[in-house]
Design a protein around this motif. Structure first.
Motif, PDB file in Angstrom:
ATOM      1  N   VAL A 533       0.700  -1.099  -0.218  1.00 48.53           N
ATOM      2  CA  VAL A 533      -0.069   0.075   0.169  1.00 48.53           C
ATOM      3  C   VAL A 533       0.729   1.172   0.232  1.00 48.53           C
ATOM      4  CG1 VAL A 533      -1.870   1.591   1.494  1.00 48.53           C
ATOM      5  CG2 VAL A 533      -1.634  -0.988   1.008  1.00 48.53           C
ATOM      6  N   GLY A 534       1.967   1.033   0.607  1.00 51.25           N
ATOM      7  CA  GLY A 534       2.662   2.243   1.012  1.00 51.25           C
ATOM      8  C   GLY A 534       3.652   3.027  -0.334  1.00 51.25           C
ATOM      9  N   ILE A 535       3.371   1.854  -0.655  1.00 51.31           N
ATOM     10  CA  ILE A 535       4.815   1.519  -1.862  1.00 51.31           C
ATOM     11  C   ILE A 535       4.289   2.519  -3.330  1.00 51.31           C
ATOM     12  CG2 ILE A 535       5.762   0.592  -4.046  1.00 51.31           C
ATOM     13  CD1 ILE A 535       7.154  -1.200  -1.867  1.00 51.31           C
ATOM     14  N   GLY A 536       2.760   1.538  -3.451  1.00 48.97           N
ATOM     15  CA  GLY A 536       1.910   2.026  -4.522  1.00 48.97           C
ATOM     16  C   GLY A 536       1.557   3.453  -4.155  1.00 48.97           C
ATOM     17  N   LEU A 537       0.891   3.784  -2.974  1.00 46.45           N
ATOM     18  CA  LEU A 537       0.617   5.549  -2.834  1.00 46.45           C
ATOM     19  C   LEU A 537       1.492   7.193  -2.942  1.00 46.45           C
ATOM     20  CD1 LEU A 537      -0.962   5.000   0.731  1.00 46.45           C
ATOM     21  CD2 LEU A 537      -2.131   5.735  -1.219  1.00 46.45           C
ATOM     22  N   GLN A 538       3.108   6.179  -2.952  1.00 50.50           N
ATOM     23  CA  GLN A 538       4.652   6.620  -3.436  1.00 50.50           C
ATOM     24  C   GLN A 538       4.263   6.812  -4.796  1.00 50.50           C
ATOM     25  OE1 GLN A 538       8.087   4.995  -2.554  1.00 50.50           O
ATOM     26  NE2 GLN A 538       8.945   6.837  -1.648  1.00 50.50           N
ATOM     27  N   GLN A 539       4.195   5.574  -5.289  1.00 46.88           N
ATOM     28  CA  GLN A 539       3.824   5.342  -7.149  1.00 46.88           C
ATOM     29  C   GLN A 539       3.241   6.619  -7.538  1.00 46.88           C
ATOM     30  OE1 GLN A 539       3.372   1.173  -7.357  1.00 46.88           O
ATOM     31  NE2 GLN A 539       5.183   1.342  -9.577  1.00 46.88           N
ATOM     32  N   ALA A 540       1.740   6.822  -6.926  1.00 47.17           N
ATOM     33  CA  ALA A 540       1.017   8.189  -7.340  1.00 47.17           C
ATOM     34  C   ALA A 540       1.387   9.377  -6.554  1.00 47.17           C
ATOM     35  CB  ALA A 540      -0.771   7.284  -6.368  1.00 47.17           C
ATOM     36  N   GLU A 541       2.403   9.910  -6.660  1.00 50.44           N
ATOM     37  CA  GLU A 541       2.963  11.151  -5.690  1.00 50.44           C
ATOM     38  C   GLU A 541       2.166  11.544  -4.982  1.00 50.44           C
ATOM     39  OE1 GLU A 541       2.938  13.487  -9.329  1.00 50.44           O
ATOM     40  OE2 GLU A 541       4.061  12.333 -10.633  1.00 50.44           O
ATOM     41  N   GLN A 542       2.453  11.081  -3.511  1.00 51.42           N
ATOM     42  CA  GLN A 542       1.752  10.855  -2.819  1.00 51.42           C
ATOM     43  C   GLN A 542       2.688  10.960  -1.290  1.00 51.42           C
ATOM     44  OE1 GLN A 542      -1.886  12.231  -1.584  1.00 51.42           O
ATOM     45  NE2 GLN A 542      -1.388  11.726  -4.107  1.00 51.42           N
ATOM     46  N   ASN A 543       2.624  11.776  -0.528  1.00 47.75           N
ATOM     47  CA  ASN A 543       3.908  12.417   0.693  1.00 47.75           C
ATOM     48  C   ASN A 543       3.079  11.555   1.654  1.00 47.75           C
ATOM     49  OD1 ASN A 543       5.960  12.591   2.022  1.00 47.75           O
ATOM     50  ND2 ASN A 543       5.464  14.905   2.200  1.00 47.75           N
ATOM     51  N   VAL A 544       4.154  10.232   2.414  1.00 46.82           N
ATOM     52  CA  VAL A 544       3.848   8.895   3.256  1.00 46.82           C
ATOM     53  C   VAL A 544       4.381   8.278   4.220  1.00 46.82           C
ATOM     54  CG1 VAL A 544       2.843   6.401   3.198  1.00 46.82           C
ATOM     55  CG2 VAL A 544       2.418   7.742   0.902  1.00 46.82           C
ATOM     56  N   LEU A 545       3.472   8.512   5.125  1.00 46.22           N
ATOM     57  CA  LEU A 545       4.900   8.328   6.330  1.00 46.22           C
ATOM     58  C   LEU A 545       3.973   6.941   7.000  1.00 46.22           C
ATOM     59  CD1 LEU A 545       6.449   9.178   9.350  1.00 46.22           C
ATOM     60  CD2 LEU A 545       4.588  10.423  10.022  1.00 46.22           C
ATOM     61  N   VAL A 546       5.320   5.952   7.417  1.00 42.58           N
ATOM     62  CA  VAL A 546       5.051   5.161   7.838  1.00 42.58           C
ATOM     63  C   VAL A 546       5.267   4.426   9.282  1.00 42.58           C
ATOM     64  CG1 VAL A 546       5.409   2.445   7.666  1.00 42.58           C
ATOM     65  CG2 VAL A 546       4.830   3.485   5.959  1.00 42.58           C
ATOM     66  N   VAL A 547       4.222   4.562   9.930  1.00 41.45           N
ATOM     67  CA  VAL A 547       4.907   4.397  11.733  1.00 41.45           C
ATOM     68  C   VAL A 547       4.386   2.985  12.523  1.00 41.45           C
ATOM     69  CG1 VAL A 547       3.406   4.996  14.026  1.00 41.45           C
ATOM     70  CG2 VAL A 547       3.619   6.249  11.795  1.00 41.45           C
ATOM     71  N   GLU A 548       5.597   2.438  12.469  1.00 39.11           N
ATOM     72  CA  GLU A 548       4.877   0.670  12.933  1.00 39.11           C
ATOM     73  C   GLU A 548       5.366   0.124  14.379  1.00 39.11           C
ATOM     74  OE1 GLU A 548       9.105  -1.860  11.800  1.00 39.11           O
ATOM     75  OE2 GLU A 548       8.586  -1.178   9.106  1.00 39.11           O
TER      76      GLU A 548
END
Length: 691
Positions: A533-548
């Protein structure tokens, strides 16, 4: 149902045609001619409408104005016409009970006004005036009446403007005439006060000075000539020769006779002296006569000298007088030059007043001559005639349209209601996402079967590349490589479809959107799903932050904070569950603190949460998510996930959750070893895979 609704619509249309009286529309066309015809070479007081498009369009509103239509309404006597003053259906029903009254005059005029339609023909100078009435003859008559009223009004406006301007000019002319009279009187008074003469009063001062100077020169010459003659007379003496000279200076018969007598006696004396001698009595007598003659000549000479002196004195007095008059005129001219400046100002003011008066008189004469020759720039190019066919209702249009709308409405209602289903076909009954799984049922009290619960949204099944026996970060690296590698179109299209499904499930609010990824048993599937999901949003030019959530916030040699995950390439921050930390640590390193610090700097915050089967997870983590994604293995079912959600979070949270099946080469029971790699982005880590 479709046929019944279509038939009902068609029946209503037929009923409407049966009860509706036809209406006829008559149209008259007028042309607004921008060319201004002139009967004389005078400027119009009120010019034509002009060729401007806005001016032509504004005439539409003039025709629709209440004043123009009200004049037609009154002139045609329509206030008593039953078409406009008659009672409506409601009024007739109320009148049966004594409560209904006829429409007011304003209401009757409003009905008339609604029947009038004025339109401009595109961008041309043609305006169409239409009137709709149940009577075709009335429609044509009123349409022509509106056009005639408009054309008459245009010509009347010009005539009225001419009359008004003419009246204003005449009123103004009276004042201007008084101004001119006062200015001219001021000029004359100033001339009289300062003794400034004009050409009509004997010449100006300059001409008088010139004339007096010429007279002075002449008088001075005469005086000089008289003085010379007087001096010559003094020098001539009293002798006969002098007397002769005096006679030449001033002609005198006495002097000439005395001189001739003296010469004659002198000649006789000379002859007698020669003949008789000096003692002869005749000689003595002649000498006595000569002495008398000398005395007479001396007296005549003195008389001539006195006359010449008197002429000289008179000429000198004349010169003195002329010089005095000339000096007085020169002084008057000097004073007059000073007054001429003020006189010119007064004269200019009078001349300006005369000029304005002349203009007003000329314009007043023009406007008075233009009365009755004003023409209207609007002319009728097509008079309204009684229409043969009604404009409404039109059966050829109304019946097909009503049948079509009935079919559309019938189809819509039929689709909304849907077919009659059997109980086992009810979409609300529980279903298995995978054939191997079964839906657990909870018996109600009394042994009755439990009601079927709703299921999370199904986002499909995804076969991801994995590394057998490898850690989770190795599978994520293989996933990222596959997504960015040519030839993996099927996986890329699947991820794109997943992005669309996620966006459709989100409600609109300010960023960031919080997506929570979890699982029911295996955290490996959750990490793989979160990375996808994160890589897909990044490919859609979205600014993503992952919180583990569930890892250690900092390790030996590395400080806490944001870092680039070496496997997914996403910006990542690690926080521990809030239940394991004290109040002083909760503010910054829990999910709530991270979301507060992130603000709107990110478009999406992707939270990798512990599985529902783990102990120690925090319910608050799931409360802040906009959408919860649960990664399932092929052997798990959506109904089992729904049961866990209802058990841990409540049945109301199922509608904001979704499931997706993750199938990878990672063994279900394998343990992922922690792996730390250094890279350009910072700390790279992998979480412990749980079975």
């Amino acid at each position: 149902m479709v046929l019944a609704i279509a038939g009902a619509a068609l029946l209503l249309a037929l009923l409407y045609l049966a009860v509706t009286s036809p209406s006829y529309t008559a149209t008259a066309s007028i042309l607004i001619d921008p060319r201004d015809s002139r009967a004389a070479n005078f400027n119009d007081v009120l010019p034509g409408i002009g060729a401007d498009s806005a001016a032509i369009a504004s005439q539409v509103f003039v025709i629709e104005s209440q004043d123009l239509l009200g004049a037609v309404f009154d002139k045609e006597g329509l206030q008593n016409d039953p078409e406009f003053s008659g009672k409506g259906l409601v009024s007739r029903v109320l009148s049966m009970f004594g409560a209904g009254r006829g429409p007011s005059p304003d209401a009757a005029f409003k009905r008339f006004q609604k029947a009038v339609s004025v339109d401009r023909e595109g961008l041309t100078y043609v305006i169409n005036v239409s009137f709709t009435s149940p009577s075709p003859d009335k429609a044509a008559r009123i349409a022509n009446a509106i056009v005639n009223r408009y054309r008459t009004g245009l010509a009347g406006e010009r005539e009225t403007a001419n009359s008004d301007v003419n009246s204003l000019l005449n009123d103004r002319i009276k004042g201007l005439q008084k101004d001119v009279s006062d200015a001219e009187r001021a000029v004359e008074d100033f001339k009289s006060e300062h003794e400034i003469l004009g050409s009509a009063d004997g010449g100006t001062l300059q001409s008088q000075l010139d004339q007096l100077t010429a007279q002075l020169i002449t008088a001075q010459g005469d005086a000089d000539q008289a003085r010379d003659r007087y001096n010559q007379a003094l020098a001539a003496g009293t002798s006969p020769a002098g007397l002769a000279k005096l006679a030449e200076i001033l002609f005198s018969n006495s002097a000439v006779k005395l001189r001739d007598d003296y010469n004659q006696r002198a000649a006789e004396l000379a002859n007698l002296e020669t003949m008789y001698g000096p003692r002869h009595p005749a000689i003595a007598r002649l000498r006595s006569e000569l002495d008398r003659m000398n005395r007479l000549m001396a007296a005549e000479a003195e008389r001539i000298r006195q006359q010449l002196k008197a002429s000289y004195d008179l000429a000198a007095q004349n010169v003195a007088k002329l010089q005095a008059k000339l000096e007085a005129l020169r002084q008057q001219s000097t004073n007059s030059n000073i007054a001429q400046v003020q006189l010119r100002q007064l004269d200019s003011k009078a001349q300006a007043a005369r000029t304005v008066l002349d203009d007003f008189l000329k314009r007043a004469q023009e406007t008075s001559q233009m009365q009755g020759v004003q023409t209207s720039e609007a002319r009728t190019i097509s008079a309204a005639s009684a229409p043969l066919q009604p404009t409404w209702p039109k059966p050829t249009l109304l019946l097909p349209v009503s049948a079509f709308l009935g079919l559309i409405a019938g189809c819509g209602i039929a689709l909304a209601l849907g077919p009659v289903r059997k109980p086992e076909d009810d979409p609300r009954s529980p279903r298995e996402e995978v054939p191997q799984a079964t839906q657990p049922k909870e018996p109600k009290k009394g042994g009755a079967p439990a009601m079927s619960r709703p299921l999370p949204a199904n986002f499909g099944e995804y076969r991801l590349p994995g590394v057998a026996g490898g850690a989770a970060h190795s599978s994520i690296k293989a996933l990222r490589k596959s997504l960015f590698q040519a030839g993996s179109d099927a996986l890329s299209l699947g991820v794109l479809k997943l992005m669309r499904q996620i966006l459709l499930r989100l409600s609109d609010h300010p960023k960031p959107f919080v997506l929570l990824v979890s699982s029911t048993r295996s955290n490996v599937d959750a990490r793989l799903a979160g990375a996808m999901v994160g890589i897909g949003l990044q490919q859609a030019e979205q600014n993503v932050l992952v919180v583990e959530i569930g890892g250690q916030p900092h390790r030996a040699g590395y400080g806490p904070g944001l870092f680039i995950d070496g496997a997914s390439g996403l910006r990542t921050v690690v926080c521990s569950p809030a239940v394991e930390k004290g109040a002083e640590f909760r503010d910054r390193n829990t999910l709530r603190g991270i979301l507060a610090e992130a603000g709107n700097a990110f478009d999406f915050v992707l939270v990798i949460a512990p599985s529902l089967g783990e102990n120690g997870w925090d319910r608050e983590i799931f409360a802040s998510a906009d959408l919860m994604l649960f990664a399932l293995s092929p052997s798990e079912s959506a109904s089992g996930t729904a049961a866990l959600l209802e058990q841990h979070l409540g049945a109301g949270q199922i509608e904001r959750s979704a499931t997706l099946v993750i199938d990878s080469a990672q063994p279900a029971g394998a343990k992922a070893m922690p792996d730390v790699e250094s890279g350009a982005g910072g700390l790279r880590r992998s979480s412990l895979a749980r079975s």
